[in-house]
Structure formats: C-alpha cells, structure tokens
Scaffold this motif. Structure first.
Motif, PDB file in Angstrom:
ATOM      1  N   MET A 291     -13.513  -3.478   4.241  1.00  0.00           N
ATOM      2  CA  MET A 291     -12.905  -4.783   4.560  1.00  0.00           C
ATOM      3  C   MET A 291     -11.986  -5.222   3.421  1.00  0.00           C
ATOM      4  O   MET A 291     -10.925  -5.788   3.655  1.00  0.00           O
ATOM      5  N   ALA A 292     -12.398  -4.939   2.186  1.00  0.00           N
ATOM      6  CA  ALA A 292     -11.554  -5.295   1.031  1.00  0.00           C
ATOM      7  C   ALA A 292     -10.213  -4.566   1.136  1.00  0.00           C
ATOM      8  O   ALA A 292      -9.151  -5.124   0.854  1.00  0.00           O
ATOM      9  N   LEU A 293     -10.284  -3.314   1.567  1.00  0.00           N
ATOM     10  CA  LEU A 293      -9.071  -2.521   1.748  1.00  0.00           C
ATOM     11  C   LEU A 293      -8.190  -3.168   2.823  1.00  0.00           C
ATOM     12  O   LEU A 293      -6.969  -3.267   2.666  1.00  0.00           O
ATOM     13  N   GLY A 294      -8.811  -3.627   3.919  1.00  0.00           N
ATOM     14  CA  GLY A 294      -8.066  -4.304   4.994  1.00  0.00           C
ATOM     15  C   GLY A 294      -7.341  -5.541   4.483  1.00  0.00           C
ATOM     16  O   GLY A 294      -6.171  -5.797   4.818  1.00  0.00           O
ATOM     17  N   VAL A 295      -8.030  -6.317   3.639  1.00  0.00           N
ATOM     18  CA  VAL A 295      -7.422  -7.533   3.084  1.00  0.00           C
ATOM     19  C   VAL A 295      -6.266  -7.150   2.155  1.00  0.00           C
ATOM     20  O   VAL A 295      -5.223  -7.797   2.144  1.00  0.00           O
ATOM     21  N   GLN A 296      -6.444  -6.064   1.383  1.00  0.00           N
ATOM     22  CA  GLN A 296      -5.351  -5.594   0.521  1.00  0.00           C
ATOM     23  C   GLN A 296      -4.148  -5.152   1.362  1.00  0.00           C
ATOM     24  O   GLN A 296      -3.006  -5.421   1.024  1.00  0.00           O
TER      25      GLN A 296
ATOM     26  N   ARG B 244      -7.325  -5.500 -12.532  1.00  0.00           N
ATOM     27  CA  ARG B 244      -6.440  -4.679 -11.701  1.00  0.00           C
ATOM     28  C   ARG B 244      -7.225  -4.248 -10.481  1.00  0.00           C
ATOM     29  O   ARG B 244      -8.412  -3.985 -10.553  1.00  0.00           O
ATOM     30  N   ASN B 245      -6.538  -4.155  -9.371  1.00  0.00           N
ATOM     31  CA  ASN B 245      -7.250  -3.826  -8.139  1.00  0.00           C
ATOM     32  C   ASN B 245      -7.477  -2.329  -8.013  1.00  0.00           C
ATOM     33  O   ASN B 245      -6.522  -1.564  -7.952  1.00  0.00           O
ATOM     34  N   PRO B 246      -8.734  -1.885  -7.961  1.00  0.00           N
ATOM     35  CA  PRO B 246      -8.986  -0.443  -7.871  1.00  0.00           C
ATOM     36  C   PRO B 246      -8.451   0.152  -6.580  1.00  0.00           C
ATOM     37  O   PRO B 246      -8.171   1.341  -6.507  1.00  0.00           O
ATOM     38  N   LEU B 247      -8.276  -0.682  -5.547  1.00  0.00           N
ATOM     39  CA  LEU B 247      -7.801  -0.138  -4.268  1.00  0.00           C
ATOM     40  C   LEU B 247      -6.336   0.277  -4.376  1.00  0.00           C
ATOM     41  O   LEU B 247      -5.875   1.132  -3.650  1.00  0.00           O
ATOM     42  N   ASP B 248      -5.597  -0.380  -5.288  1.00  0.00           N
ATOM     43  CA  ASP B 248      -4.203   0.014  -5.465  1.00  0.00           C
ATOM     44  C   ASP B 248      -4.137   1.367  -6.168  1.00  0.00           C
ATOM     45  O   ASP B 248      -3.295   2.179  -5.897  1.00  0.00           O
ATOM     46  N   GLU B 249      -5.088   1.556  -7.105  1.00  0.00           N
ATOM     47  CA  GLU B 249      -5.036   2.774  -7.906  1.00  0.00           C
ATOM     48  C   GLU B 249      -5.614   3.972  -7.156  1.00  0.00           C
ATOM     49  O   GLU B 249      -5.179   5.091  -7.311  1.00  0.00           O
ATOM     50  N   HIS B 250      -6.645   3.740  -6.381  1.00  0.00           N
ATOM     51  CA  HIS B 250      -7.272   4.855  -5.645  1.00  0.00           C
ATOM     52  C   HIS B 250      -7.402   4.418  -4.199  1.00  0.00           C
ATOM     53  O   HIS B 250      -8.339   3.730  -3.855  1.00  0.00           O
TER      54      HIS B 250
ATOM     55  N   LEU C 105     -10.738   4.632  -2.329  1.00  0.00           N
ATOM     56  CA  LEU C 105     -11.976   3.999  -2.824  1.00  0.00           C
ATOM     57  C   LEU C 105     -12.732   3.322  -1.683  1.00  0.00           C
ATOM     58  O   LEU C 105     -13.934   3.124  -1.753  1.00  0.00           O
ATOM     59  N   GLY C 106     -11.998   2.995  -0.622  1.00  0.00           N
ATOM     60  CA  GLY C 106     -12.642   2.333   0.503  1.00  0.00           C
ATOM     61  C   GLY C 106     -13.754   3.147   1.124  1.00  0.00           C
ATOM     62  O   GLY C 106     -14.563   2.623   1.865  1.00  0.00           O
ATOM     63  N   VAL C 107     -13.819   4.424   0.842  1.00  0.00           N
ATOM     64  CA  VAL C 107     -14.896   5.211   1.448  1.00  0.00           C
ATOM     65  C   VAL C 107     -15.905   5.699   0.422  1.00  0.00           C
ATOM     66  O   VAL C 107     -16.925   6.240   0.776  1.00  0.00           O
ATOM     67  N   GLY C 108     -15.608   5.509  -0.861  1.00  0.00           N
ATOM     68  CA  GLY C 108     -16.529   6.019  -1.877  1.00  0.00           C
ATOM     69  C   GLY C 108     -17.538   4.961  -2.274  1.00  0.00           C
ATOM     70  O   GLY C 108     -17.484   3.842  -1.826  1.00  0.00           O
ATOM     71  N   ASP C 109     -18.436   5.343  -3.167  1.00  0.00           N
ATOM     72  CA  ASP C 109     -19.419   4.378  -3.660  1.00  0.00           C
ATOM     73  C   ASP C 109     -19.201   4.137  -5.147  1.00  0.00           C
ATOM     74  O   ASP C 109     -20.117   3.825  -5.869  1.00  0.00           O
TER      75      ASP C 109
ATOM     76  N   MET D 246     -15.714  -1.297 -13.292  1.00  0.00           N
ATOM     77  CA  MET D 246     -16.105  -2.428 -14.134  1.00  0.00           C
ATOM     78  C   MET D 246     -15.663  -3.732 -13.483  1.00  0.00           C
ATOM     79  O   MET D 246     -16.277  -4.760 -13.635  1.00  0.00           O
ATOM     80  N   ALA D 247     -14.536  -3.692 -12.781  1.00  0.00           N
ATOM     81  CA  ALA D 247     -14.053  -4.898 -12.115  1.00  0.00           C
ATOM     82  C   ALA D 247     -13.293  -4.429 -10.905  1.00  0.00           C
ATOM     83  O   ALA D 247     -12.728  -3.354 -10.902  1.00  0.00           O
ATOM     84  N   GLY D 248     -13.277  -5.249  -9.867  1.00  0.00           N
ATOM     85  CA  GLY D 248     -12.721  -4.643  -8.676  1.00  0.00           C
ATOM     86  C   GLY D 248     -11.990  -5.559  -7.765  1.00  0.00           C
ATOM     87  O   GLY D 248     -10.978  -6.136  -8.123  1.00  0.00           O
ATOM     88  N   TYR D 249     -12.527  -5.693  -6.565  1.00  0.00           N
ATOM     89  CA  TYR D 249     -11.792  -6.413  -5.535  1.00  0.00           C
ATOM     90  C   TYR D 249     -11.937  -7.915  -5.708  1.00  0.00           C
ATOM     91  O   TYR D 249     -11.568  -8.669  -4.834  1.00  0.00           O
ATOM     92  N   GLY D 250     -12.565  -8.376  -6.799  1.00  0.00           N
ATOM     93  CA  GLY D 250     -12.790  -9.809  -6.919  1.00  0.00           C
ATOM     94  C   GLY D 250     -13.867 -10.247  -5.946  1.00  0.00           C
ATOM     95  O   GLY D 250     -13.919 -11.399  -5.555  1.00  0.00           O
ATOM     96  N   TYR D 251     -14.733  -9.311  -5.514  1.00  0.00           N
ATOM     97  CA  TYR D 251     -15.746  -9.669  -4.521  1.00  0.00           C
ATOM     98  C   TYR D 251     -17.111  -9.932  -5.146  1.00  0.00           C
ATOM     99  O   TYR D 251     -18.004 -10.430  -4.501  1.00  0.00           O
TER     100      TYR D 251
END
Length: 369
Positions: A128-133, A304-310, A313-317, A321-326
């Motif tokens: 869902m975080a990926l969808g919002v991104q 920094r948003n990890p979803l932009d870098e990888h 990531l939406g499918v991994g676990d 250290m910091a992420g989607y702000g969730y």
C-alpha cells in the motif's frame, strides 16, 4: 494490465457477494474476552472460535475490498493497490467457498485456510505504501492536499482493520499450539514484563542502527523488571522498536560529526491504575512544530524513501532504519487497538518525548473501522 486481471479473475457474482457482505455489521472483541476464551482451548471453544471467524473475517475482508475500489485521486487504479485488492478478493473467496464448520475436522481445515490468508497479507503495508508513492509521483501535490485527508482516514481505517484481522487469525492459530509456554494465551501474555519487551526491542533497534551508521547511542531503561500485566508482546515490541529506532536515528545524525558523545536515550516504564505508560526521551534535536502535524500522516517521512531506491521493496521484508514514514501512524494504531494511545511532544533544537499509553483494563472493544 493489473486492472484487466482484476476483472478477468473475479466473477461478477463474487464481486456482488463482496458488496453484500461489506454491508454486514462487524463484531468487536476485547483483550480480556480473547484471554478468557483462549485460556481453555477445548475442542468446543476452538469450534466456536472457527465458526465466529468464518463469518467475521468474511465481513471484515469484504468491507476493506469494497473500500479499496473507491479511493480518491485514482489511488484505486495504482498497480500496487490493485494487487492488494486482489489479495483481499482472493481471501474473501477462500473463506466463502469453505462450507459450514460442523466438526473438528472442518475446524482443522479452516485453520489452515486462514493461516494461508495471513501469509498472503504479510506485505500489505509496504505494498500500500508503494501505491501511495505511485500516486505521489503521478499527481500534482496541490491536488493531493485536497484529497489527502480522505486518503489518510482511509489508511487509518484500513491498517486498523488489518491489525484486527491479523490478531483474530493469529490468536486462533496459536491456540492450537500443543505446549504453550506458561502464562501465554495465543498472542497474549498474561504476565508480560514491559521492561523485558522494551529491552528486546531496544536490542533490535540498536543492531539496525549500528548496521547503518556503524554505531548506536546507548539506551537506558528505568522501571521495575518484575512488573507484569496482560498484553500482546508482539504489538508492544513493534511500537517500542519503531519509537526507539526514530530516536536512535535522530541522535546518531545530530552527533555524527560532533566530538561530543551522543547522549543516551531514556525509557521510563510507569504502571498506573488505568494505564501502563512508556516514555521514550531523546536529545536528537526535536521536530519543529510545523512538522509535528505531519508525523502521523502516511504521505510524509523525513527519511529518504526506500521505495524510491528499491522499487521491489514492496514485496520484501527488509527493515530499513527509516522508511515510508509509516512507523509512527501504525504504532499509534497498535496502541489504540487495545484502548491505548501514542503522543509525541517535541522541543525543537533539543529532543523529543514519546508517550506510549497502554490500557491496563483490557476491557476496551476493538475500534472497528
């Protein structure tokens, strides 16, 4: 492609049934009820539990599936959101295609079905975080601000419902454990030591911090290690881990190029009559007041948003250290799920105090979105 898949895979009759079930009333349960009911996992109780879940999970999953179709800003059409919606429709179909649960054989099979559903939904939050991104990338920020409140309220309901669904499934599955440890009822520990759980969460957060920065500030815990109360250790671990991780990052980044030693983070555990309160204090520089409003929203992160870098990531676990702000908004939902709360108070250019309130009474009903 994904939009097409949804239409092809799910029959019209299934979609109609989802809409029908999405109108039914949900039934909330309390921590105390789960504890009392689960303390005697007899065949009769397991059967009653499975029969309840057979209906209740179908209602809860249907309600979310319907909501996933009606999101503002075309969020419903983003590939990641369509993927989540497919998971919910698949899970609804799995539950509804299971006929009545009449005996322990049925119960056993049904338990396997819901176990598989829980695994299927493991990556709902990052997806869902990926969808919002994907949405943020595609639309004008001005438009997003108008619909932002609506998206935020939806995500609050959606994630709160997910906590409830996972709690109900996990609790039922765990009751089958042949040799549960003493004082453990499913997911609930009737004599949980908050100091001990905090210690484990701190160890996990510090090891991630060390991996990322090469070192980690000290964390001092104050409180009676022998004090216990009934709670879900996994929930508390997640909340303390998130809060400590934020504090470690703030302190580490503030003192990175300083010749001073970073000041320790302090955790204080206090047991009141109504609440157990855990305060986490850091001297990481704090958050300006204008930023405080945003820390519980889902479209904001100072990292920094990890979803932009990888993008995968939406499918991994992976835990970064910091992420989607969730971390903060979801931690607050976990606190509220059993009648508690999370508050953040900050002093700009000094540090931040997080107050995690956990209800001791165990009587509050699940807040059902």
């Amino acid at each position: 492609m994904a939009a097409k898949k949804a239409i092809e895979t799910f029959s019209k009759s299934l979609i109609e049934e989802v809409h029908k079930w999405g109108c039914f009333k949900q039934t909330g349960v309390s921590l105390r009820y789960m504890m009392d009911f689960g303390s005697k996992p007899t065949s009769k109780n397991l059967l009653i539990s499975a029969q309840f879940l057979h209906k209740e999970l179908a209602i809860r999953i249907a309600r979310r599936a319907v909501e996933l179709e009606r999101l503002p800003c075309d969020l419903s059409q983003k590939p990641a959101v369509l993927k989540v919606r497919d998971w919910y429709l698949d899970s609804f179909r799995d539950i509804r295609s299971f006929s009545e649960i009449k005996n322990m054989n049925d119960e056993k099979e049904f338990t396997e079905v819901i176990k598989a559903i829980k695994v299927r939904h493991n990556n709902v939050v990052p997806t869902m975080a990926l969808g919002v991104q994907q949405l943020k990338k595609d639309v004008d920020p001005k438009i997003i601000n108008q619909d932002f409140v609506e998206i935020h309220q939806f995500l609050d309901r959606f994630y709160m419902s997910r906590i409830g669904i996972r709690m109900l499934i996990g609790q039922h599955v765990e009751l089958h454990s042949p040799n549960p440890p003493p004082h453990v009822v499913g997911y609930i520990h009737t004599r949980m030591s908050p100091v001990e759980v905090a210690r484990n969460a701190v160890d996990d957060a510090r090891s991630i911090c060390s991996r990322q920065y090469g070192s980690a500030p000290d964390v001092h815990i104050y409180g009676d290690p022998d004090f216990t109360f009934p709670y879900v250790p996994a929930h508390l671990h997640l909340m303390v881990f998130e809060l400590v991780k934020n504090s470690l990052r703030a302190v580490e980044e503030r003192y990175m190029n300083s010749d001073k030693d970073p000041p320790p983070i302090r955790i204080i555990v206090a047991d009141g009559l109504e609440d157990v309160t855990i305060k986490i204090s850091d001297e990481g520089g704090g958050i300006p007041r204008s930023g405080l409003r945003k820390i519980f929203t889902y479209l904001y992160s100072t990292a920094r948003n990890p979803l932009d870098e990888h993008a995968d990531l939406g499918v991994g676990d992976n835990v970064t250290m910091a992420g989607y702000g969730y971390g903060l908004p979801i931690s607050r939902l976990y606190a509220r799920y059993f009648g508690g709360d999370l508050q953040i108070i900050s002093m700009e250019n000094y540090g931040t105090d997080a107050y995690l309130h956990l209800s001791r009474l165990g009587d509050s009903q699940e807040p059902l979105p």
